[in-house]
Design an enzyme around this catalytic site. Structure first.
Site, PDB file in Angstrom:
ATOM      1  N   GLU A 194       0.096  -8.094  11.598  1.00 55.08           N
ATOM      2  CA  GLU A 194       0.099  -6.946  10.679  1.00 55.08           C
ATOM      3  C   GLU A 194       0.868  -7.348   9.428  1.00 55.08           C
ATOM      4  O   GLU A 194       2.015  -7.803   9.520  1.00 55.08           O
ATOM      5  CB  GLU A 194       0.742  -5.742  11.352  1.00 55.08           C
ATOM      6  N   HIS A 238      -8.755   3.803  20.043  1.00 53.28           N
ATOM      7  CA  HIS A 238      -8.067   2.650  20.625  1.00 53.28           C
ATOM      8  C   HIS A 238      -8.572   2.306  22.016  1.00 53.28           C
ATOM      9  O   HIS A 238      -8.700   1.123  22.367  1.00 53.28           O
ATOM     10  CB  HIS A 238      -6.553   2.906  20.632  1.00 53.28           C
ATOM     11  N   THR A 253      -7.576  -1.708   7.754  1.00 55.20           N
ATOM     12  CA  THR A 253      -7.722  -0.601   6.821  1.00 55.20           C
ATOM     13  C   THR A 253      -8.967  -0.830   5.982  1.00 55.20           C
ATOM     14  O   THR A 253      -9.628  -1.875   6.080  1.00 55.20           O
ATOM     15  CB  THR A 253      -6.506  -0.508   5.894  1.00 55.20           C
ATOM     16  N   GLU A 254      -9.304   0.129   5.144  1.00 58.92           N
ATOM     17  CA  GLU A 254     -10.418  -0.036   4.232  1.00 58.92           C
ATOM     18  C   GLU A 254     -10.094  -1.150   3.233  1.00 58.92           C
ATOM     19  O   GLU A 254      -8.928  -1.420   2.943  1.00 58.92           O
ATOM     20  CB  GLU A 254     -10.693   1.281   3.499  1.00 58.92           C
ATOM     21  N   PRO A 258      -4.395  -4.473   1.220  1.00 58.76           N
ATOM     22  CA  PRO A 258      -4.167  -5.806   1.758  1.00 58.76           C
ATOM     23  C   PRO A 258      -5.316  -6.343   2.598  1.00 58.76           C
ATOM     24  O   PRO A 258      -5.388  -7.549   2.837  1.00 58.76           O
ATOM     25  CB  PRO A 258      -2.903  -5.631   2.614  1.00 58.76           C
ATOM     26  N   ASP A 275      -8.680  -4.533  13.512  1.00 61.31           N
ATOM     27  CA  ASP A 275      -8.217  -3.138  13.375  1.00 61.31           C
ATOM     28  C   ASP A 275      -7.674  -2.986  11.965  1.00 61.31           C
ATOM     29  O   ASP A 275      -6.471  -2.879  11.740  1.00 61.31           O
ATOM     30  CB  ASP A 275      -7.149  -2.859  14.436  1.00 61.31           C
ATOM     31  N   GLN A 289       0.830  -1.196   0.000  1.00 60.23           N
ATOM     32  CA  GLN A 289       0.000   0.000   0.000  1.00 60.23           C
ATOM     33  C   GLN A 289       0.868   1.252   0.000  1.00 60.23           C
ATOM     34  O   GLN A 289       2.064   1.196   0.291  1.00 60.23           O
ATOM     35  CB  GLN A 289      -0.902   0.010   1.233  1.00 60.23           C
ATOM     36  N   ASP A 322       0.335 -12.374   6.635  1.00 58.40           N
ATOM     37  CA  ASP A 322      -1.038 -12.335   6.157  1.00 58.40           C
ATOM     38  C   ASP A 322      -1.980 -12.920   7.200  1.00 58.40           C
ATOM     39  O   ASP A 322      -1.739 -14.013   7.736  1.00 58.40           O
ATOM     40  CB  ASP A 322      -1.138 -13.121   4.853  1.00 58.40           C
TER      41      ASP A 322
END
Length: 302
Positions: free
Chosen positions: A117, A72, A170-171, A175, A168, A41, A147
């Site tokens: 992550e 958070h 990302t859009e 990934p 948590d 990304q 992954d």
């Protein structure tokens, strides 16, 4: 350039978050400190006067130094303090800026935190520029760069289960896209304990229906096939119980941010079982977060 370094000889310019045809977007008077295309990304770090440094992934704001603690704290403390826990085992999927990890480490009854992550550079750049992360060297922490779907397969083969799974993410444009699917949800359901909970979240967008009545939608976390984790869970009943709470996060579009608790057991998390005070979270706010406006209840329960 590290967390405490100051940019020089560059002017602040108006930057606009991508909106993907929603018709509304956040704009910030910001200065670009760092930009790089990782294998997964586009990672950007901006500096702003009122909000400090801001992490942007593929054009979407992920966290700012000024208000990241709101998201958070509410993402972690509500599910952890809404039920009794002993030796809690937590899985954080995503969370590369490290704020969720920081909040989870504040509880002594948390015995293990696995954070998965996919993008090592998000972890590294967030630590260098934002400095909001928890202690990755804490003996309770297992940071895995990889992954999430592959990790889930391995965890299932090892009979791992968790008290809390925090998504948590990302859009679903980079990934994370493969994680907004029924196939991934089926894996998650097998990883959560019978008395555990999965937490998902998204901006709640208020708009006007053609007949003039208020309606809602999920602003960003909708995959290319039109589904998100809420719709998958409703359609499949993989985890039959969904409880909703929300908070206000200024830099997320519309500021109204919803959390969705998926469980087998269906017991409410509305009443905290322990007292805790953060920079945003407290026991009264915990309970009040479950009070939803009528338009939102109608939309979510449809």
């Amino acid at each position: 350039m590290g967390q405490n370094s100051q940019p020089s000889n560059a002017s602040f310019k108006w930057w606009r978050e991508r909106d993907d045809e929603f018709g509304a977007a956040l704009s910030l008077n910001a200065q670009l400190l760092h930009s790089e295309q990782s294998p997964y990304q586009l990672i950007e770090i901006y500096d702003t006067a009122p909000f400090g440094r801001v992490l942007v992934l593929d054009g979407y704001v992920q966290a700012s130094q000024a208000d990241e603690f709101i998201y958070h704290e509410m993402a972690i403390h509500v599910p952890l303090l809404g039920r009794e826990h002993e030796d809690a085992n937590i899985l954080i999927i995503g969370g590369g800026e490290g704020g969720a990890l920081r909040e989870a480490l504040k509880h002594d009854f948390v015995s293990n935190i696995t954070m998965v992550e996919i993008d090592k550079r998000v972890v590294e750049l967030s630590s260098a520029y934002l400095g909001v992360n928890g202690d990755y060297d804490d003996p309770r922490v297992n940071l895995i760069i990889g992954d999430a779907a592959t990790f889930a397969d391995e965890a299932l083969s090892n009979n791992e289960t968790y008290d809390l799974i925090l998504l948590d993410l990302t859009e679903p444009v980079g990934p994370s896209a493969a994680l907004f699917t029924q196939a991934f949800c089926e894996k998650l359901v097998k990883l959560i304990k019978k008395d555990g909970v999965i937490v998902d979240s998204d901006s709640l967008y208020l708009s006007r229906a053609p007949d003039g009545t208020p309606q809602g939608s999920f602003l960003q976390e909708v995959s290319s096939d039109g589904e998100n984790l809420v719709s998958v869970m409703k359609r499949t009943g993989l985890l039959p119980h969904i409880e909703v709470y929300h908070t206000k996060v200024p830099l997320y579009p519309g500021a109204d941010f919803g959390f969705f608790l998926y469980s087998h057991h269906g017991e409410s998390y509305q009443t905290p079982v322990k007292s805790f005070t953060g920079n945003h979270y407290n026991s009264a706010l915990h309970s009040a977060a479950f009070a939803l406006p009528e338009w939102q209840k109608r939309w979510i329960n449809t």
